[in-house]
Design a protein around this motif. Structure first.
Motif, PDB file in Angstrom:
ATOM      1  N   ASP A 108       9.708  11.353 -36.827  1.00 41.89           N
ATOM      2  CA  ASP A 108       9.545  12.642 -37.509  1.00 41.89           C
ATOM      3  C   ASP A 108       9.225  13.760 -36.523  1.00 41.89           C
ATOM      4  O   ASP A 108       9.830  14.832 -36.586  1.00 41.89           O
ATOM      5  CB  ASP A 108       8.420  12.563 -38.551  1.00 41.89           C
ATOM      6  CG  ASP A 108       8.912  12.109 -39.895  1.00 41.89           C
ATOM      7  OD1 ASP A 108      10.137  12.059 -40.106  1.00 41.89           O
ATOM      8  OD2 ASP A 108       8.060  11.814 -40.762  1.00 41.89           O
ATOM      9  N   LYS A 112      11.913  16.621 -36.185  1.00 40.14           N
ATOM     10  CA  LYS A 112      11.489  17.877 -36.806  1.00 40.14           C
ATOM     11  C   LYS A 112      11.510  19.019 -35.794  1.00 40.14           C
ATOM     12  O   LYS A 112      11.866  20.143 -36.133  1.00 40.14           O
ATOM     13  CB  LYS A 112      10.086  17.738 -37.409  1.00 40.14           C
ATOM     14  CG  LYS A 112      10.092  17.084 -38.764  1.00 40.14           C
ATOM     15  CD  LYS A 112       8.715  17.027 -39.367  1.00 40.14           C
ATOM     16  CE  LYS A 112       8.757  16.297 -40.696  1.00 40.14           C
ATOM     17  NZ  LYS A 112       7.444  16.144 -41.282  1.00 40.14           N
ATOM     18  N   ASP A 128      18.005  21.517 -47.958  1.00 34.17           N
ATOM     19  CA  ASP A 128      17.015  21.106 -48.966  1.00 34.17           C
ATOM     20  C   ASP A 128      17.431  19.805 -49.635  1.00 34.17           C
ATOM     21  O   ASP A 128      16.576  18.951 -49.932  1.00 34.17           O
ATOM     22  CB  ASP A 128      16.819  22.214 -50.007  1.00 34.17           C
ATOM     23  CG  ASP A 128      16.074  23.414 -49.446  1.00 34.17           C
ATOM     24  OD1 ASP A 128      15.387  23.252 -48.413  1.00 34.17           O
ATOM     25  OD2 ASP A 128      16.183  24.509 -50.052  1.00 34.17           O
ATOM     26  N   ASP A 149      16.587  17.147 -47.335  1.00 28.80           N
ATOM     27  CA  ASP A 149      15.131  16.962 -47.326  1.00 28.80           C
ATOM     28  C   ASP A 149      14.671  16.134 -48.519  1.00 28.80           C
ATOM     29  O   ASP A 149      13.767  15.300 -48.386  1.00 28.80           O
ATOM     30  CB  ASP A 149      14.411  18.313 -47.314  1.00 28.80           C
ATOM     31  CG  ASP A 149      14.476  18.997 -45.958  1.00 28.80           C
ATOM     32  OD1 ASP A 149      14.705  18.288 -44.948  1.00 28.80           O
ATOM     33  OD2 ASP A 149      14.288  20.234 -45.911  1.00 28.80           O
ATOM     34  N   SER A 150      15.279  16.349 -49.671  1.00 32.29           N
ATOM     35  CA  SER A 150      14.897  15.546 -50.850  1.00 32.29           C
ATOM     36  C   SER A 150      15.319  14.090 -50.652  1.00 32.29           C
ATOM     37  O   SER A 150      14.601  13.168 -51.059  1.00 32.29           O
ATOM     38  CB  SER A 150      15.498  16.130 -52.126  1.00 32.29           C
ATOM     39  OG  SER A 150      16.902  16.028 -52.103  1.00 32.29           O
ATOM     40  N   GLU A 151      16.459  13.873 -50.006  1.00 33.77           N
ATOM     41  CA  GLU A 151      16.874  12.509 -49.678  1.00 33.77           C
ATOM     42  C   GLU A 151      15.878  11.875 -48.718  1.00 33.77           C
ATOM     43  O   GLU A 151      15.525  10.698 -48.840  1.00 33.77           O
ATOM     44  CB  GLU A 151      18.271  12.529 -49.053  1.00 33.77           C
ATOM     45  CG  GLU A 151      18.807  11.165 -48.689  1.00 33.77           C
ATOM     46  CD  GLU A 151      20.159  11.223 -48.017  1.00 33.77           C
ATOM     47  OE1 GLU A 151      20.400  10.384 -47.128  1.00 33.77           O
ATOM     48  OE2 GLU A 151      20.961  12.112 -48.361  1.00 33.77           O
ATOM     49  N   TYR A 152      15.404  12.663 -47.767  1.00 31.10           N
ATOM     50  CA  TYR A 152      14.404  12.185 -46.807  1.00 31.10           C
ATOM     51  C   TYR A 152      13.115  11.763 -47.523  1.00 31.10           C
ATOM     52  O   TYR A 152      12.534  10.723 -47.224  1.00 31.10           O
ATOM     53  CB  TYR A 152      14.125  13.278 -45.773  1.00 31.10           C
ATOM     54  CG  TYR A 152      12.903  13.039 -44.938  1.00 31.10           C
ATOM     55  CD1 TYR A 152      12.920  12.115 -43.910  1.00 31.10           C
ATOM     56  CD2 TYR A 152      11.720  13.728 -45.188  1.00 31.10           C
ATOM     57  CE1 TYR A 152      11.799  11.874 -43.147  1.00 31.10           C
ATOM     58  CE2 TYR A 152      10.595  13.501 -44.433  1.00 31.10           C
ATOM     59  CZ  TYR A 152      10.630  12.576 -43.410  1.00 31.10           C
ATOM     60  OH  TYR A 152       9.512  12.339 -42.677  1.00 31.10           O
ATOM     61  N   GLU A 153      12.672  12.571 -48.477  1.00 33.09           N
ATOM     62  CA  GLU A 153      11.444  12.238 -49.224  1.00 33.09           C
ATOM     63  C   GLU A 153      11.627  10.937 -50.011  1.00 33.09           C
ATOM     64  O   GLU A 153      10.704  10.120 -50.091  1.00 33.09           O
ATOM     65  CB  GLU A 153      11.058  13.388 -50.159  1.00 33.09           C
ATOM     66  CG  GLU A 153      10.588  14.633 -49.441  1.00 33.09           C
ATOM     67  CD  GLU A 153       9.374  14.386 -48.551  1.00 33.09           C
ATOM     68  OE1 GLU A 153       8.485  13.603 -48.930  1.00 33.09           O
ATOM     69  OE2 GLU A 153       9.323  14.982 -47.461  1.00 33.09           O
ATOM     70  N   THR A 154      12.805  10.740 -50.580  1.00 34.40           N
ATOM     71  CA  THR A 154      13.082   9.490 -51.297  1.00 34.40           C
ATOM     72  C   THR A 154      13.016   8.307 -50.341  1.00 34.40           C
ATOM     73  O   THR A 154      12.449   7.261 -50.676  1.00 34.40           O
ATOM     74  CB  THR A 154      14.477   9.554 -51.952  1.00 34.40           C
ATOM     75  OG1 THR A 154      14.553  10.695 -52.801  1.00 34.40           O
ATOM     76  CG2 THR A 154      14.765   8.306 -52.753  1.00 34.40           C
ATOM     77  N   LYS A 179      11.256   8.127 -47.614  1.00 36.52           N
ATOM     78  CA  LYS A 179       9.848   7.910 -47.247  1.00 36.52           C
ATOM     79  C   LYS A 179       9.126   7.118 -48.330  1.00 36.52           C
ATOM     80  O   LYS A 179       8.312   6.241 -48.037  1.00 36.52           O
ATOM     81  CB  LYS A 179       9.147   9.256 -47.026  1.00 36.52           C
ATOM     82  CG  LYS A 179       9.233   9.745 -45.598  1.00 36.52           C
ATOM     83  CD  LYS A 179       8.564  11.061 -45.373  1.00 36.52           C
ATOM     84  CE  LYS A 179       7.078  11.002 -45.482  1.00 36.52           C
ATOM     85  NZ  LYS A 179       6.425  12.257 -45.090  1.00 36.52           N
ATOM     86  N   LYS A 180       9.432   7.410 -49.595  1.00 36.40           N
ATOM     87  CA  LYS A 180       8.804   6.658 -50.691  1.00 36.40           C
ATOM     88  C   LYS A 180       9.228   5.201 -50.645  1.00 36.40           C
ATOM     89  O   LYS A 180       8.411   4.305 -50.872  1.00 36.40           O
ATOM     90  CB  LYS A 180       9.183   7.273 -52.038  1.00 36.40           C
ATOM     91  CG  LYS A 180       8.505   8.586 -52.303  1.00 36.40           C
ATOM     92  CD  LYS A 180       8.960   9.184 -53.616  1.00 36.40           C
ATOM     93  CE  LYS A 180       8.382  10.575 -53.806  1.00 36.40           C
ATOM     94  NZ  LYS A 180       8.924  11.245 -54.998  1.00 36.40           N
TER      95      LYS A 180
END
Length: 182
Positions: A90, A94, A123, A126-131, A133-134
């Motif tokens: 990250d 980043k 964006d 980024d939402s794919e990235y958050e998924t 990470k979960k």
């Protein structure tokens, strides 16, 4: 042919009767059968009633429970390793992504619509990235998830580089007019 066989059996009937079992043989045979059947069964001592077996079973049960609950500790160590690796990835990506975003925001050759469309696409990534990470927190197949996160970052950087390359006007191949992008 059958008639000849019947005649032969009839003529030899007396010889067939020689081997018949008499009454004394029957009694002796029966007495042997009775003694075989009347033999006592061997005494069976169930192991589970012995104290030594109970102790051994208890030890095995405790070892099994200990090993079963020891696995989450190992997976917690693996999860912390994955988290450390993710933090390193990250931080590296980043920095690269933020530099590229600044270049795009400060680019005078891009229209506001192009910038807005591009930032919407970022964006989505980024939402794919958050998924991802979960999913990484679930601890299932961490290596593949980390690879997917790296690919996500690479997509972002590639899209940004392509956008920046398309946004600059064509140059005359002179060193004075070329823009240098780091």
């Amino acid at each position: 042919m059958r008639d000849e066989f019947e005649k032969y059996v009839e003529s030899q009937k007396s010889e067939f009767d020689v081997h018949s079992i008499d009454e004394s043989d029957k009694l002796r045979l029966w007495s042997n059968i009775v003694t075989e059947v009347a033999k006592p069964e061997p005494k069976v001592i169930p192991l589970w009633k012995k104290p030594a077996f109970k102790v051994a079973a208890s030890i095995i049960l405790l070892l099994g429970i200990t090993l079963f609950f020891a696995n989450p500790i190992d997976s917690a160590n693996e999860s912390s390793f994955a988290n450390q690796e993710l933090n390193d990835i990250d931080n590296h990506y980043k920095l690269l992504v933020n530099n590229q975003i600044e270049l795009i925001k400060n680019n005078n050759y891009l229209s506001e619509k192009d910038r807005a469309d591009f930032l919407t696409l970022i964006d989505d990534l980024d939402s794919e990235y958050e998924t991802l990470k979960k999913e990484l927190k679930l601890g299932i197949n961490n290596q593949k998830i980390i690879e997917a996160i790296i690919n996500n970052y690479r997509k972002k950087i590639k899209l940004m580089e392509d956008l920046l390359n398309r946004s600059y006007p064509p140059t005359n191949n002179t060193l004075d007019d070329e823009a240098i992008i780091l």
